[in-house]
Design a protein around this motif. Sequence first.
Motif, short mmCIF file in Angstrom:
data_model
loop_
_atom_site.label_atom_id
_atom_site.label_comp_id
_atom_site.label_asym_id
_atom_site.label_seq_id
_atom_site.Cartn_x
_atom_site.Cartn_y
_atom_site.Cartn_z
N GLY A 127 0.81 -1.21 0.00
CA GLY A 127 0.00 0.00 0.00
C GLY A 127 0.85 1.26 0.00
N GLY A 128 0.17 2.39 0.13
CA GLY A 128 0.87 3.66 0.15
C GLY A 128 1.04 4.25 -1.23
N PRO A 129 1.60 5.44 -1.30
CA PRO A 129 1.65 6.20 -2.55
C PRO A 129 2.88 5.97 -3.41
N SER A 130 3.58 4.85 -3.24
CA SER A 130 4.81 4.65 -4.00
C SER A 130 4.58 4.65 -5.51
N ALA A 131 3.49 4.04 -5.95
CA ALA A 131 3.22 3.99 -7.39
C ALA A 131 2.94 5.37 -7.95
N SER A 132 2.08 6.13 -7.27
CA SER A 132 1.75 7.47 -7.76
C SER A 132 2.95 8.39 -7.64
N ALA A 133 3.76 8.23 -6.60
CA ALA A 133 4.97 9.06 -6.45
C ALA A 133 5.95 8.81 -7.58
N TYR A 134 6.08 7.55 -8.00
CA TYR A 134 7.01 7.21 -9.07
C TYR A 134 6.56 7.82 -10.40
N VAL A 135 5.25 7.74 -10.68
CA VAL A 135 4.73 8.31 -11.92
C VAL A 135 4.82 9.84 -11.88
N TYR A 136 4.59 10.43 -10.71
CA TYR A 136 4.74 11.88 -10.57
C TYR A 136 6.18 12.28 -10.90
N TRP A 137 7.15 11.54 -10.37
CA TRP A 137 8.56 11.81 -10.66
C TRP A 137 8.84 11.68 -12.15
N MET A 138 8.25 10.65 -12.77
CA MET A 138 8.43 10.46 -14.20
C MET A 138 7.89 11.64 -14.99
N MET A 139 6.69 12.10 -14.63
CA MET A 139 6.07 13.21 -15.34
C MET A 139 6.87 14.50 -15.15
N LYS A 140 7.36 14.73 -13.94
CA LYS A 140 8.17 15.93 -13.69
C LYS A 140 9.48 15.87 -14.47
N SER A 141 10.02 14.68 -14.63
CA SER A 141 11.24 14.53 -15.41
C SER A 141 10.99 14.79 -16.90
N LEU A 142 9.76 14.59 -17.33
CA LEU A 142 9.39 14.92 -18.70
C LEU A 142 9.19 16.42 -18.88
N GLY A 143 9.27 17.16 -17.78
CA GLY A 143 9.06 18.60 -17.83
C GLY A 143 7.61 18.99 -17.72
N HIS A 144 6.76 18.06 -17.24
CA HIS A 144 5.33 18.36 -17.11
C HIS A 144 5.12 19.20 -15.84
N LYS A 145 4.83 20.47 -16.00
CA LYS A 145 4.76 21.39 -14.87
C LYS A 145 3.47 21.25 -14.08
N ASN A 146 2.35 21.04 -14.75
CA ASN A 146 1.05 21.06 -14.09
C ASN A 146 0.64 19.66 -13.65
N VAL A 147 1.37 19.11 -12.69
CA VAL A 147 1.09 17.77 -12.22
C VAL A 147 1.14 17.73 -10.70
N ARG A 148 0.20 17.03 -10.10
CA ARG A 148 0.11 16.88 -8.66
C ARG A 148 -0.31 15.45 -8.33
N ILE A 149 -0.32 15.12 -7.04
CA ILE A 149 -0.77 13.81 -6.58
C ILE A 149 -1.99 14.01 -5.68
N LEU A 150 -3.03 13.26 -5.95
CA LEU A 150 -4.24 13.33 -5.13
C LEU A 150 -3.96 12.74 -3.76
N ASN A 151 -4.23 13.50 -2.71
CA ASN A 151 -4.02 13.03 -1.35
C ASN A 151 -5.25 12.24 -0.91
N GLY A 152 -5.49 11.12 -1.56
CA GLY A 152 -6.65 10.29 -1.31
C GLY A 152 -6.80 9.28 -2.43
N TYR A 153 -7.89 8.52 -2.40
CA TYR A 153 -8.03 7.42 -3.33
C TYR A 153 -9.46 7.31 -3.87
N VAL A 154 -9.68 6.33 -4.74
CA VAL A 154 -10.95 6.20 -5.44
C VAL A 154 -12.13 6.08 -4.48
#
Length: 295
Positions: A127-154
């Motif tokens: 559990g936990g946000p490791s998957a979303s954190a990794y994709v967030y890092w990937m998107m930021k490395s692509l230079g995607h400025k307008n990206v955040r992580i939802l502090n919650g779940y479905v």
Amino acid sequence: MRHENSVNDMVLLKVKMGIVCGAFLAIIALSQSAYAGAECASLGGACDDGGWDPLAKLDEIGTGKYDQDVSESSKEHISGSLAIPYQEFMEGDSLKSVPEIAEILGNIGISQDDFLVIYGQCLPCGGGPSASAYVYWMMKSLGHKNVRILNGYVQDWKDKGLPVSSSTTVRPAAEYTPQFTDRLIGNYEYVKSSQPQVVDARTVQEYGSGSIPGAISIPYESVLDGDRIRNVNDLEKRFSILNKELPVVAYTNTGFKGSVVWLALEIIGYDARLYSYQDWMANQLTEQKSSDTQE
């Protein structure tokens, strides 16, 4: 903040985790109007390049309090989801090339100007946000400025009475133009140079069995409160051993769970990069072979 729940104002990308563990992620692509004029979220930490904290609060997009996330076996998605297997971003244990990832994102209808909010957790990984954190890092490395992580779940979305669906949607293809940056990526020479502070985000047991010389043990679990990132005050205490004026490199074996510590460092304003112990060991072996050959 005004909540928009029509498909035109919100498009979601459902991502299946495949390389490290089998769970689901989702990327919400919000319209420009949804976050127009947005100010820094009130976490108390530093804002990222997008002009706000990385963590998007549930109430910022109209959801309720956290309950639980969707896992691999879930049959419900936030309405408007686009489905894509996460492993399509991967080549073995590594991400595909920037052009390949950009093509994948474009094919599913995501452009570099979309506002993205990533959410999800890897239940088989604990559990936990490791998957979303990794994709967030990937998107930021692509230079995607307008990206955040939802502090919650479905489930939070569903508990609020907002629409969920067992089906996904299709969005017209777009052109994704990356602005790749390596400022979030650690490499062997940089880590070896002793310029950055090095954080071993693996378990205490793994750290004890062997680590990068001089690395400080701060396990990724220590920055979590249950399945969520700890609040800013707690994070400041966790990282009080570090000098905030110096850069930091956080690592785990592949960098996947290390992304949680990297995210926590970004939230409170550190200059942080992500690295992998596998790369360190591979380079150490190469150097040893080279040394043996010269002798």
